[in-house]
Design an enzyme around this catalytic site. Structure first.
Site, PDB file in Angstrom:
ATOM      1  N   ARG A  72       0.815  -1.221   0.000  1.00  0.00           N
ATOM      2  CA  ARG A  72       0.000   0.000   0.000  1.00  0.00           C
ATOM      3  C   ARG A  72       0.846   1.267   0.000  1.00  0.00           C
ATOM      4  O   ARG A  72       0.395   2.316  -0.456  1.00  0.00           O
ATOM      5  CB  ARG A  72      -1.003  -0.036   1.142  1.00  0.00           C
ATOM      6  CG  ARG A  72      -2.126  -1.055   0.883  1.00  0.00           C
ATOM      7  CD  ARG A  72      -3.047  -1.222   2.064  1.00  0.00           C
ATOM      8  NE  ARG A  72      -2.386  -1.790   3.210  1.00  0.00           N
ATOM      9  CZ  ARG A  72      -2.290  -3.103   3.470  1.00  0.00           C
ATOM     10  NH1 ARG A  72      -2.832  -3.966   2.658  1.00  0.00           N
ATOM     11  NH2 ARG A  72      -1.666  -3.535   4.542  1.00  0.00           N
ATOM     12  N   GLU A 109       5.844 -10.694  14.349  1.00  0.00           N
ATOM     13  CA  GLU A 109       5.364 -11.380  15.547  1.00  0.00           C
ATOM     14  C   GLU A 109       5.367 -12.891  15.376  1.00  0.00           C
ATOM     15  O   GLU A 109       5.379 -13.641  16.330  1.00  0.00           O
ATOM     16  CB  GLU A 109       3.968 -10.886  15.941  1.00  0.00           C
ATOM     17  CG  GLU A 109       2.902 -11.093  14.902  1.00  0.00           C
ATOM     18  CD  GLU A 109       2.784  -9.972  13.882  1.00  0.00           C
ATOM     19  OE1 GLU A 109       1.821  -9.984  13.112  1.00  0.00           O
ATOM     20  OE2 GLU A 109       3.683  -9.093  13.818  1.00  0.00           O
TER      21      GLU A 109
END
Length: 184
Positions: A72, A109
């Site tokens: 994006r 993560e």
């Protein structure tokens, strides 16, 4: 009573961004609330106001090229570059660039990821505005800033549409300035 939206370009810009972001629960996995920015990109007047706001914050004369982070960030970078008559450079996921590239890995993560930029993407000292959609833990941004500098560029600014403040990405990037249009 709802709390006013906050951001580094003021409450009006933060509220504008917030008004065009949709929460998508349990994406990409249960317990995550994904912030979908596509409605912002699809609204021409809002998208123009956001791009103009980013340019106004940094000043059109403060950068020579815009680096957008996959994917994006490409949308933002291209619009900013077009509006200011500058160039645009993609910072891509590993294996997507056809020529000699620098790479930088960063922690996620759930593992590790790698970003790349062409070794000749910038001329020595070229002022680079880095843009992306979201700042979370700061790993992607930190890797990108490292790549810009390794390739000879000089980071003149970093802007994101949305900062997830509770993940402390801004702290990881200190002492660099982060410009976030909306902080949650």
């Amino acid at each position: 009573m709802p709390t006013a939206a906050i951001g580094d370009s003021g409450p009006e810009m933060a509220a504008l961004v917030a008004s065009r972001v949709l929460d998508v629960p349990d994406f990409p996995k249960p317990g995550i609330v994904f912030k979908d920015l596509m409605p912002l990109f699809a609204d021409g007047a809002v998208f123009r106001a956001v791009i103009d706001g980013i340019i106004a914050h940094h000043g059109a004369e403060s950068f020579d090229v815009v680096a957008g982070i996959e994917a994006r960030g490409f949308v933002l970078a291209a619009a900013i570059a077009y509006a200011t008559g500058t160039g645009v450079v993609p910072v891509r996921k590993a294996g997507k660039l056809p020529r000699a590239s620098f790479s930088a890995s960063y922690a996620l993560e759930y593992g590790e990821a790698v970003l790349e930029v062409h070794q000749d993407a910038f001329t020595a000292g070229q002022r680079v505005l880095v843009v992306d959609d979201v700042l979370a833990t700061g790993g992607t941004a930190a890797a990108t800033l490292e790549l810009v500098e390794r390739a000879g560029g000089s980071v003149s600014g970093l802007t994101v549409l949305l900062e997830l403040s509770f993940l402390a990405g801004r702290d990881r990037l200190a002492p660099r300035e982060v410009h976030a249009l909306w902080r949650v």
